[in-house]
Design a protein around this motif. Structure first.
Motif, short mmCIF file in Angstrom:
data_model
loop_
_atom_site.label_atom_id
_atom_site.label_comp_id
_atom_site.label_asym_id
_atom_site.label_seq_id
_atom_site.Cartn_x
_atom_site.Cartn_y
_atom_site.Cartn_z
N ARG A 19 34.33 24.74 29.22
CA ARG A 19 34.46 26.04 28.52
C ARG A 19 34.01 27.14 29.47
O ARG A 19 32.90 27.64 29.38
CB ARG A 19 33.60 26.04 27.25
N ILE A 20 34.87 27.48 30.42
CA ILE A 20 34.61 28.55 31.38
C ILE A 20 35.77 29.54 31.32
O ILE A 20 36.92 29.14 31.23
CB ILE A 20 34.50 28.00 32.82
N ALA A 21 35.48 30.82 31.36
CA ALA A 21 36.53 31.83 31.41
C ALA A 21 36.81 32.21 32.86
O ALA A 21 35.93 32.18 33.71
CB ALA A 21 36.11 33.07 30.61
N ARG A 22 38.06 32.60 33.12
CA ARG A 22 38.50 32.93 34.47
C ARG A 22 39.27 34.25 34.44
O ARG A 22 39.66 34.74 33.37
CB ARG A 22 39.42 31.83 35.03
N THR A 23 39.55 34.78 35.61
CA THR A 23 40.38 35.99 35.69
C THR A 23 41.81 35.67 36.12
O THR A 23 42.65 36.56 36.16
CB THR A 23 39.79 36.99 36.71
N ASP A 24 42.10 34.40 36.42
CA ASP A 24 43.43 34.05 36.91
C ASP A 24 44.18 33.14 35.94
O ASP A 24 45.09 32.40 36.33
CB ASP A 24 43.34 33.37 38.28
N SER A 25 43.82 33.21 34.65
CA SER A 25 44.38 32.27 33.67
C SER A 25 45.16 32.96 32.56
O SER A 25 45.46 32.35 31.53
CB SER A 25 43.25 31.43 33.07
N LEU A 26 45.52 34.24 32.75
CA LEU A 26 46.31 34.96 31.75
C LEU A 26 47.68 34.30 31.63
O LEU A 26 48.33 34.00 32.64
CB LEU A 26 46.45 36.42 32.17
N THR A 27 48.13 34.09 30.39
CA THR A 27 49.39 33.38 30.13
C THR A 27 50.29 34.23 29.26
O THR A 27 49.81 34.94 28.36
CB THR A 27 49.09 32.04 29.42
N ALA A 28 51.59 34.16 29.52
CA ALA A 28 52.55 34.91 28.70
C ALA A 28 52.35 34.58 27.23
O ALA A 28 52.22 33.42 26.84
CB ALA A 28 53.98 34.57 29.14
N GLY A 29 52.29 35.64 26.41
CA GLY A 29 52.07 35.48 24.98
C GLY A 29 50.63 35.70 24.56
O GLY A 29 50.36 35.93 23.37
N ASP A 30 49.69 35.65 25.51
CA ASP A 30 48.29 35.92 25.17
C ASP A 30 48.14 37.33 24.62
O ASP A 30 48.81 38.27 25.08
CB ASP A 30 47.40 35.79 26.41
N VAL A 31 47.23 37.46 23.66
CA VAL A 31 46.91 38.78 23.10
C VAL A 31 45.67 39.30 23.83
O VAL A 31 44.65 38.61 23.92
CB VAL A 31 46.65 38.70 21.59
N LEU A 32 45.78 40.53 24.34
CA LEU A 32 44.69 41.14 25.09
C LEU A 32 43.87 42.07 24.20
O LEU A 32 44.44 42.88 23.46
CB LEU A 32 45.25 41.93 26.28
N PHE A 33 42.56 41.95 24.30
CA PHE A 33 41.65 42.82 23.56
C PHE A 33 40.69 43.52 24.54
O PHE A 33 40.29 42.94 25.55
CB PHE A 33 40.81 42.02 22.57
N LEU A 34 40.31 44.74 24.19
CA LEU A 34 39.26 45.46 24.89
C LEU A 34 38.00 45.40 24.04
O LEU A 34 37.99 45.88 22.90
CB LEU A 34 39.67 46.91 25.13
N VAL A 35 36.96 44.79 24.57
CA VAL A 35 35.66 44.71 23.88
C VAL A 35 34.79 45.85 24.38
O VAL A 35 34.57 46.00 25.58
CB VAL A 35 34.98 43.36 24.17
N GLY A 36 34.30 46.68 23.45
CA GLY A 36 33.32 47.69 23.84
C GLY A 36 33.79 49.13 23.78
O GLY A 36 33.03 50.03 24.13
N GLY A 37 35.00 49.40 23.37
CA GLY A 37 35.43 50.79 23.18
C GLY A 37 36.21 51.34 24.34
O GLY A 37 36.13 50.87 25.48
N ASP A 38 36.98 52.40 24.08
CA ASP A 38 37.82 53.03 25.10
C ASP A 38 36.99 53.84 26.09
O ASP A 38 35.88 54.28 25.80
CB ASP A 38 38.85 53.94 24.44
N GLY A 39 37.60 54.06 27.25
CA GLY A 39 36.93 54.80 28.30
C GLY A 39 36.88 56.29 28.03
O GLY A 39 37.80 56.87 27.46
N SER A 40 35.78 56.92 28.48
CA SER A 40 35.62 58.36 28.33
C SER A 40 34.91 58.99 29.52
O SER A 40 34.99 60.20 29.72
CB SER A 40 34.82 58.66 27.05
N HIS A 41 34.23 58.17 30.34
CA HIS A 41 33.31 58.70 31.34
C HIS A 41 33.90 58.62 32.75
O HIS A 41 34.19 57.54 33.26
CB HIS A 41 31.98 57.93 31.31
N LEU A 42 34.02 59.78 33.39
CA LEU A 42 34.58 59.84 34.75
C LEU A 42 33.59 60.36 35.78
O LEU A 42 33.91 60.41 36.97
CB LEU A 42 35.85 60.70 34.76
N GLY A 43 32.40 60.77 35.36
CA GLY A 43 31.40 61.22 36.32
C GLY A 43 30.97 60.09 37.23
O GLY A 43 30.80 58.96 36.79
N ALA A 44 30.81 60.37 38.53
CA ALA A 44 30.40 59.39 39.55
C ALA A 44 31.34 58.19 39.62
O ALA A 44 30.96 57.12 40.08
CB ALA A 44 28.96 58.91 39.29
N SER A 45 32.57 58.37 39.17
CA SER A 45 33.52 57.26 39.12
C SER A 45 34.27 57.10 40.44
O SER A 45 34.33 58.02 41.26
CB SER A 45 34.53 57.46 37.99
#
Length: 742
Positions: A560-586
């Motif tokens: 049970r390990i998550a990876r960044t190279d295992s995205l598969t066609a049909g997967d549903v993508l979620f953003l955890v933690g809210g949309d971006g708003s901060h651009l200072g020091a970016s």
């Protein structure tokens, strides 16, 4: 017989001692020191060894926890991972040597940190390195990158430890002082950990490993001073490493440790024989007498001063059970290494050094450490950075072009050119190699267990707000471990700053340590080892404040390990933690608008804990196998990295708000996760129950990354932009990326 030189103010200053510190020496010993004694005080009282400017702040860090077996104060920290096993780890700097002589500086940095780990009785299983270089167009940068990377790989590959992670960054503030922070971790049994505290009177002090030469004489003192126009004269203070000898030393030490012969053991690192002998004796409330005529040397006519301050590599000092001497010597001779009894422990708390039949040093051993100067240096509260709003920053006319420019910028571009020079698979236990959120190595001999490793800091955040930057370094390390499904156990720190005698620099240090401590406390992530590297300045120009955090996490079930190279066609993508708003020091603001201003994104430690625990729960339940934390470049860069690594596109809903804030905002505590379609509704429901902000982004598939109404790019174009910068740069074909959002 050599004539002792006169101890003059210039000679004292050359040894890094201030006039008042020298007066303290005179008061302690009641006479003028010999040259060898002056060298010993110089070694023990320099910043690198004594932490005289930082002790007051280091004591504020949380260092204890239910799994912590050994915290700061030993060669490395030790953390329990269950079943009678423990992980031993530490991070240390080799900054100044790597700037002067990049290959050997980096190589011996790797060698030194590996010795710190196996000195404790652990077999090294993983290494990382955090590297910071000057501006890509600076005339020395390419030379430094090539030499440092070759040195890291040359030593680690030859020794036989996998390099599983790390960082590489560029900024003009590192032009005159690159940073090389080396991390190593090893496995040991909890009932077979070895310490440096000497015990017992009249016991043999044994020298082990390679012979002593003149390389590295005065290295620790050099590391405790700023650079100036005499920098090239410091080249002889850089050590020379031999990874094959170190591999033999590892095997010999572990074999000897299994015999029960070892009472105390100390790596000969900074300040060589001096520091190792003094620390072992002082910790055990014992004296030590050394006879330098017995020290194995590889050069003729070495003086006592040179032998005591040499930092020749691949050496250990040990206190040995007398009845095991013959057995111990046979082991070291078998491995082709030197073994010599060079002294004995005493009951008089004196540190005596004999050479050519005469006494050249006789000092109070406890005072060499305990009486070292300790400063509560004056410091200035850093001025607060202005909070920027998205409306203060122009939106790019073409978000797709902006994303391509960021992916091809020095700090975001793929590091494949770097990590492909490292052996990432040796030992056969690597489950995740560099390129993802954290390196993962299985625990050999255990059916399910694995360990995760990450190294993190965002120096531009620390420059803008050291407190928030210190918190963010810890939070991102904790987040990267969480993103692979690991329980973050503990951390090591490498605190890189400029001259602490400047109140503004000391203010950066103080606030950053406070931020690190607050985050470690809130996240249950204690600091168990570390290093402070100060005086990282050249001609008065300090580096960016860079408190690097190296973290270790435990995975109970490696299926049970998550990876960044295992995205598969049909997967549903979620953003955890809210949309971006901060651009200072970016990174967006710096690379596309040519600006380095604004406050960094604030860190909510409660949100970090809540969101991270939620994501880790999904990974452990088997619901999420694809995850990536959001950091530099925000959502757009994280999506692109996920798609590139998986060779799978995605179609994403835009979200509400300014396009550049949504896409490139660097708000903290956020993750991208992908789940099978049949699990999507359950994930939404569980997020609601846990109070975790969650947005359904879209679906994976195809060969393009499309964000509705904002950008639509071919995966092939994203991949080329991401992959080509580093090889082009190292081939001399560097082109400055676009510096304006048009």
């Amino acid at each position: 017989m050599l004539t002792e030189p006169e101890i003059t103010p210039d000679l004292i200053a050359a040894h890094g001692l201030k006039p008042d510190e020298y007066e303290r020496v005179l008061a302690l010993i009641g006479r003028t020191p010999t040259l060898t004694e002056l060298g010993i005080f110089s070694a023990m009282w320099n910043e690198h060894c004594s932490y005289k400017s930082s002790k007051r702040w280091l004591r504020t860090l949380p260092t204890k926890g239910s799994r912590v077996i050994q915290g700061p104060g030993e060669n490395a920290g030790v953390v329990d991972i269950g079943d009678g096993d423990c992980v031993v780890f530490k991070m240390e700097s080799h900054n100044h040597p790597s700037y002067i002589e990049p290959y050997q500086g980096a190589a011996t940095g790797v060698g030194g940190i590996l010795r710190d780990v196996f000195t404790m009785g652990a077999r090294p299983i993983a290494a990382m390195n955090a590297l910071r270089f000057g501006a890509p167009d600076h005339p020395k940068t390419r030379h430094l990158v090539a030499g440092v990377v070759a040195g890291v790989g040359g030593y680690g590959n030859s020794f036989g430890v996998p390099t599983v992670g790390g960082e590489v960054n560029f900024h003009p503030r590192y032009n005159g002082n690159c940073l090389v922070n080396a991390f190593a971790a090893g496995l040991a049994k909890t009932d077979a950990i070895f310490y440096s505290k000497a015990e017992g009177v009249g016991l043999p002090v044994v020298y082990l490993g390679a012979k002593t030469g003149r390389d590295g004489v005065g290295g620790a003192t050099m590391a405790s001073a700023e650079f100036d126009e005499t920098i090239e004269e410091k080249r002889p203070t850089v050590q020379v490493g031999d990874p094959f000898t170190e591999k033999c030393l590892l095997e010999a030490c572990l074999e000897l440790m299994a015999t029960g012969a070892v009472i105390a053991i100390q790596d000969m690192g900074a300040a060589g024989l001096t520091c190792s002998a003094v620390e072992m004796g002082a910790k055990g409330d014992l004296g030590v007498e050394l006879d330098l005529d017995a020290v194995p040397v590889r050069e003729d006519r070495m003086t006592a001063y040179e032998m005591m301050l040499s930092e020749s590599q691949e050496r250990m000092l040990m206190v040995l059970r007398p009845d095991k001497r013959d057995e111990a010597e046979a082991i070291f001779r078998k491995w082709g290494l030197d073994f010599a009894v060079v002294g004995r422990t005493t009951d008089d708390l004196r540190f005596r050094v004999l050479w050519e039949g005469r006494e050249v040093a006789n000092l109070p051993i406890k005072d060499l450490g305990d009486a070292a100067p300790e400063y509560d240096r004056p410091w200035l509260e850093p001025a607060p950075a202005k909070i920027l709003h998205a409306t203060d920053i122009p939106e790019p006319a073409d978000c797709g072009a902006a994303l391509l420019a960021l992916l091809g910028s020095p700090d975001i571009a793929s590091r494949r050119w770097v990590f492909e020079q490292y052996d990432t698979l040796i030992q056969g236990n690597s489950l995740q190699t560099p390129g993802g959120d954290a390196g993962v190595v299985r625990v050999d001999g255990h059916p399910a267990k694995a360990l995760a490793f990450s190294s993190d800091v965002t120096p531009r955040y620390c420059e803008a707000d050291p407190y928030q930057g210190g918190m963010q370094a810890v939070a991102e390390c904790w987040r990267n471990l969480t993103a692979v499904g690991a329980e973050p156990l503990a951390a090591t720190d490498n605190l890189n700053f400029g001259n602490p005698e400047k109140p503004e620099i000391m203010g950066q240090f103080a606030k950053a340590v406070q931020g690190v401590g607050a985050a470690c406390e809130a996240l249950g992530f204690p600091i168990v080892s570390g290093n402070v590297s100060l005086y990282n300045e050249t001609l008065g120009q300090a580096i960016l404040p860079t408190p690097t955090i190296g973290g270790v996490g435990l995975i109970a079930d490696r299926s049970r390990i998550a990876r960044t190279d295992s995205l598969t066609a049909g997967d549903v993508l979620f953003l955890v933690g809210g949309d971006g708003s901060h651009l200072g020091a970016s990174i967006f603001l710096r690379e596309l608008c040519g600006r380095e201003d604004g406050a960094p994104p604030p860190v909510s430690l409660a949100d970090e804990r809540r969101n991270g625990d939620f994501v880790r729960g999904l990974i452990r339940a088997g619901t999420v196998a694809t995850c990536h934390d959001l950091s530099d470049g925000g959502l757009a860069v994280a999506l692109a990295e996920l798609c590139i690594a998986s060779d799978t596109g995605a179609h994403i809903e835009a979200g509400d708000g300014p396009a550049h804030a949504i896409l490139f905002g660097e708000d903290q505590g956020r993750y991208l996760v992908a789940v099978a379609p049949q699990d999507a509704d359950a994930v939404v429901a569980s997020a609601g129950t846990a109070g975790v902000p969650l947005r359904r982004l879209g679906v994976a598939g195809g060969d393009r990354l499309a964000v509705e109404g904002r950008l639509d790019l071919a995966l092939a174009d994203l991949t080329v932009a991401h992959e080509r910068w580093f090889p082009d740069y190292m081939a001399g074909e560097f082109v400055e990326p676009a510096a304006a959002a048009e």
